[in-house]
Design a protein around this motif. Structure first.
Motif, mmCIF file in Angstrom:
data_model
loop_
_atom_site.group_PDB
_atom_site.id
_atom_site.type_symbol
_atom_site.label_atom_id
_atom_site.label_comp_id
_atom_site.label_asym_id
_atom_site.label_seq_id
_atom_site.Cartn_x
_atom_site.Cartn_y
_atom_site.Cartn_z
ATOM 1 N N PRO A 41 -9.768 -46.405 64.543
ATOM 2 C CA PRO A 41 -11.128 -45.877 64.391
ATOM 3 C C PRO A 41 -11.411 -44.645 65.227
ATOM 4 C CG PRO A 41 -11.160 -48.264 64.636
ATOM 5 C CD PRO A 41 -9.775 -47.820 64.949
ATOM 6 N N SER A 42 -10.949 -44.653 66.490
ATOM 7 C CA SER A 42 -11.240 -43.503 67.345
ATOM 8 C C SER A 42 -10.492 -42.263 66.884
ATOM 9 C CB SER A 42 -10.894 -43.821 68.806
ATOM 10 O OG SER A 42 -9.542 -44.185 68.939
ATOM 11 N N VAL A 43 -9.292 -42.431 66.334
ATOM 12 C CA VAL A 43 -8.537 -41.275 65.831
ATOM 13 C C VAL A 43 -9.220 -40.707 64.589
ATOM 14 C CG1 VAL A 43 -6.319 -40.489 64.926
ATOM 15 C CG2 VAL A 43 -6.379 -42.134 66.806
ATOM 16 N N ILE A 44 -9.673 -41.573 63.697
ATOM 17 C CA ILE A 44 -10.425 -41.098 62.535
ATOM 18 C C ILE A 44 -11.661 -40.328 62.993
ATOM 19 C CG2 ILE A 44 -11.813 -41.804 60.540
ATOM 20 C CD1 ILE A 44 -9.890 -44.108 60.117
ATOM 21 N N GLY A 45 -12.337 -40.864 63.999
ATOM 22 C CA GLY A 45 -13.534 -40.204 64.512
ATOM 23 C C GLY A 45 -13.261 -38.816 65.043
ATOM 24 N N VAL A 46 -12.121 -38.640 65.743
ATOM 25 C CA VAL A 46 -11.758 -37.320 66.261
ATOM 26 C C VAL A 46 -11.599 -36.327 65.113
ATOM 27 C CG1 VAL A 46 -9.949 -36.003 67.424
ATOM 28 C CG2 VAL A 46 -10.685 -38.192 68.368
ATOM 29 N N LEU A 47 -10.894 -36.733 64.060
ATOM 30 C CA LEU A 47 -10.679 -35.838 62.931
ATOM 31 C C LEU A 47 -11.983 -35.480 62.233
ATOM 32 C CD1 LEU A 47 -7.703 -36.637 63.475
ATOM 33 C CD2 LEU A 47 -7.363 -36.649 60.994
ATOM 34 N N VAL A 48 -12.868 -36.464 62.100
ATOM 35 C CA VAL A 48 -14.150 -36.190 61.435
ATOM 36 C C VAL A 48 -14.964 -35.189 62.236
ATOM 37 C CG1 VAL A 48 -16.368 -37.213 60.783
ATOM 38 C CG2 VAL A 48 -14.238 -38.353 60.160
ATOM 39 N N ARG A 49 -14.975 -35.348 63.567
ATOM 40 C CA ARG A 49 -15.735 -34.406 64.392
ATOM 41 C C ARG A 49 -15.133 -33.001 64.352
ATOM 42 N NH1 ARG A 49 -15.787 -38.764 67.735
ATOM 43 N NH2 ARG A 49 -14.202 -37.884 69.121
ATOM 44 N N ARG A 50 -13.842 -32.911 64.026
ATOM 45 C CA ARG A 50 -13.212 -31.598 63.913
ATOM 46 C C ARG A 50 -13.420 -30.951 62.540
ATOM 47 N NH1 ARG A 50 -7.313 -32.575 66.842
ATOM 48 N NH2 ARG A 50 -8.092 -32.736 68.983
ATOM 49 N N GLY A 51 -14.041 -31.662 61.622
ATOM 50 C CA GLY A 51 -14.356 -31.058 60.334
ATOM 51 C C GLY A 51 -13.794 -31.758 59.129
ATOM 52 N N ALA A 52 -12.996 -32.818 59.306
ATOM 53 C CA ALA A 52 -12.434 -33.532 58.164
ATOM 54 C C ALA A 52 -13.474 -34.451 57.547
ATOM 55 C CB ALA A 52 -11.209 -34.338 58.602
ATOM 56 N N SER A 53 -13.380 -34.644 56.245
ATOM 57 C CA SER A 53 -14.206 -35.674 55.613
ATOM 58 C C SER A 53 -13.648 -37.035 55.983
ATOM 59 C CB SER A 53 -14.187 -35.510 54.092
ATOM 60 O OG SER A 53 -12.896 -35.823 53.582
ATOM 61 N N PHE A 54 -14.463 -38.081 55.817
ATOM 62 C CA PHE A 54 -13.980 -39.423 56.143
ATOM 63 C C PHE A 54 -12.731 -39.759 55.339
ATOM 64 C CE2 PHE A 54 -13.796 -43.853 54.775
ATOM 65 C CZ PHE A 54 -13.559 -44.468 55.990
ATOM 66 N N ALA A 55 -12.759 -39.493 54.016
ATOM 67 C CA ALA A 55 -11.627 -39.853 53.166
ATOM 68 C C ALA A 55 -10.364 -39.113 53.585
ATOM 69 C CB ALA A 55 -11.962 -39.563 51.700
ATOM 70 N N SER A 56 -10.495 -37.809 53.861
ATOM 71 C CA SER A 56 -9.326 -37.025 54.270
ATOM 72 C C SER A 56 -8.797 -37.493 55.620
ATOM 73 C CB SER A 56 -9.690 -35.542 54.342
ATOM 74 O OG SER A 56 -10.083 -35.060 53.076
ATOM 75 N N ALA A 57 -9.710 -37.780 56.549
ATOM 76 C CA ALA A 57 -9.293 -38.248 57.873
ATOM 77 C C ALA A 57 -8.575 -39.582 57.776
ATOM 78 C CB ALA A 57 -10.514 -38.361 58.791
ATOM 79 N N GLU A 58 -9.107 -40.469 56.964
ATOM 80 C CA GLU A 58 -8.512 -41.803 56.840
ATOM 81 C C GLU A 58 -7.115 -41.717 56.232
ATOM 82 O OE1 GLU A 58 -7.437 -45.679 55.809
ATOM 83 O OE2 GLU A 58 -7.854 -44.167 54.274
ATOM 84 N N ASP A 59 -6.962 -40.860 55.208
ATOM 85 C CA ASP A 59 -5.636 -40.675 54.606
ATOM 86 C C ASP A 59 -4.646 -40.117 55.627
ATOM 87 O OD1 ASP A 59 -6.422 -41.593 52.132
ATOM 88 O OD2 ASP A 59 -6.875 -39.601 51.333
#
Length: 381
Positions: free
Chosen positions: A11-29
């Motif tokens: 979860p925290s890694v997904i959160g880092v990517l989202v805050r950097r500009g990724a969409s949730f779906a892209s970050a999760e993939d």
């Protein structure tokens, strides 16, 4: 390699990517791809900072996917420059991901699958195996779920009751494949208790622990269903029971009763009793009354009728059953049980047989068939 630790970082890694500009779906993939890479390389070359490693690899996967998509659509993203490597930020986005994955727009099955992937860190293959469905089917379910919440912001306020319902669905999914979903739900519930401090979350955790404590005694040879009255209570896990009761008592002391706390209180009374006959059925009925006040659920009314039958006699239980819709699952089986208790064995046998024909699982069907046969063999007075 500690796979539980690895999944806890998701979860925290997904959160880092989202805050950097990724969409949730892209970050999760991207994080899922990083997890696969970690499983391949960490046993031989473990990183000093697992979270930073996952962030770096996942971000590169995201950048690669974004560039490919940009080329295909002839557009540029604002995330082309890779941030410098280094320690990953300590921000924990787990609670936000719980709320996102349990979004009201998602059907329950999709919410469960997405929670297991994005919060639980399980692979699609593991989730599919646990649900006993093909991996392709589960992949489609997860993809549809991600598309449905693509427009939702990660920081959108969530609905805690929905999150709790999803977690309880995960717990009740059963056991299959190489992932124990009940144990996974307990792990996630412990995490959620720490994140929220809410007494109702603690109530859900207590309920899970108290139910899980009886797991070893619930089935016999060949998956045969063993009802509560026939379970070997010496096989119950007293450590889990003690922990569940302690958590429940702390939650109840905060005087903010919720349905999971009330259910846990009923489970605790069952766990505390040496036998079915020595159970404090009167207090259990009182807790079911509290549950009805909170939920007005037909299922609660059905279970309450059983408790009333134990506390005040089968005729009282049958009277309470009149308030329950007759088409509710298990209604006929409860009628059979109460009529058997009342001494009407012929009707009880007929009802057990009828209930077996509409059972929702093979173990339940086989159990009710055996009950019908058993009652037919009881000598009539």
């Amino acid at each position: 390699m500690n796979e539980s630790l690895l999944r806890a970082l998701v979860p925290s890694v997904i959160g880092v990517l989202v805050r950097r500009g990724a969409s949730f779906a892209s970050a999760e993939d991207a994080v899922q791809e990083a997890l696969v890479r970690a499983l391949e390389t960490w046993p031989d070359d473990p990183p000093r900072d697992p979270k930073a490693w996952l962030v770096t690899v996942a971000w590169r996967k995201f950048i690669d996917a974004s560039r490919a998509e940009s080329s295909r659509r002839n557009r540029e993203l604002a995330v082309e420059v890779e941030p410098p490597a280094g320690p990953a930020p300590a921000t924990d986005d787990t609670l936000r991901l719980y709320f996102l994955c349990a979004h009201p727009a998602l059907p329950p099955a999709s919410a469960v699958a997405l929670t297991l992937r994005a919060v639980g860190g399980l692979t699609t293959r593991q989730i599919a195996a646990a649900h006993l469905v093909p991996e392709a089917t589960m992949a489609q379910r997860i993809s549809r779920a991600k598309r449905r919440i693509a427009e939702q912001r990660l920081d959108r306020p969530g609905d805690l009751p929905t999150v709790l319902r999803v977690l309880y669905l995960v717990f009740n999914e059963g056991y299959g494949g190489d992932v124990d979903l009940a144990a996974e739900a307990i792990r996630l519930a412990r995490q959620l208790v720490t994140l929220t401090g809410e007494p109702e979350v603690a109530g859900l955790l207590a309920l899970m622990l108290l139910h899980h404590a009886r797991r070893a005694s619930r089935t016999g040879a060949g998956g045969r269903l063993v009802p509560l009255a026939e379970q070997d209570r010496t096989r119950w896990d007293t450590g889990l029971i003690s922990e569940g009761v302690t958590i429940l008592q702390t939650a109840l002391a905060r005087d903010r009763l919720g349905e999971y706390q009330a259910q846990a209180a009923i489970a605790a009374l069952h766990a505390d009793a040496p036998s079915t006959s020595e159970t404090d059925w009167t207090q259990i009925v009182e807790w079911y009354d509290e549950l009805l006040r909170l939920t007005d659920s037909a299922v609660v009314r059905l279970n309450r009728a059983v408790a009333v039958g134990e506390a005040d006699g089968p005729q009282a239980g049958l009277a309470a059953l009149c308030d329950v819709p007759p088409d509710l699952p298990r209604h006929t089986a409860v009628r059979a049980y109460l009529h058997e208790r009342a001494g009407d064995l012929t009707l009880a046998a007929e009802l057990y047989a009828e209930a077996s024909r509409t059972a929702t699982s093979v173990p339940e069907r086989d159990h009710l068939t055996r009950e019908a046969a058993r009652v037919r063999q009881v000598p009539r007075r």
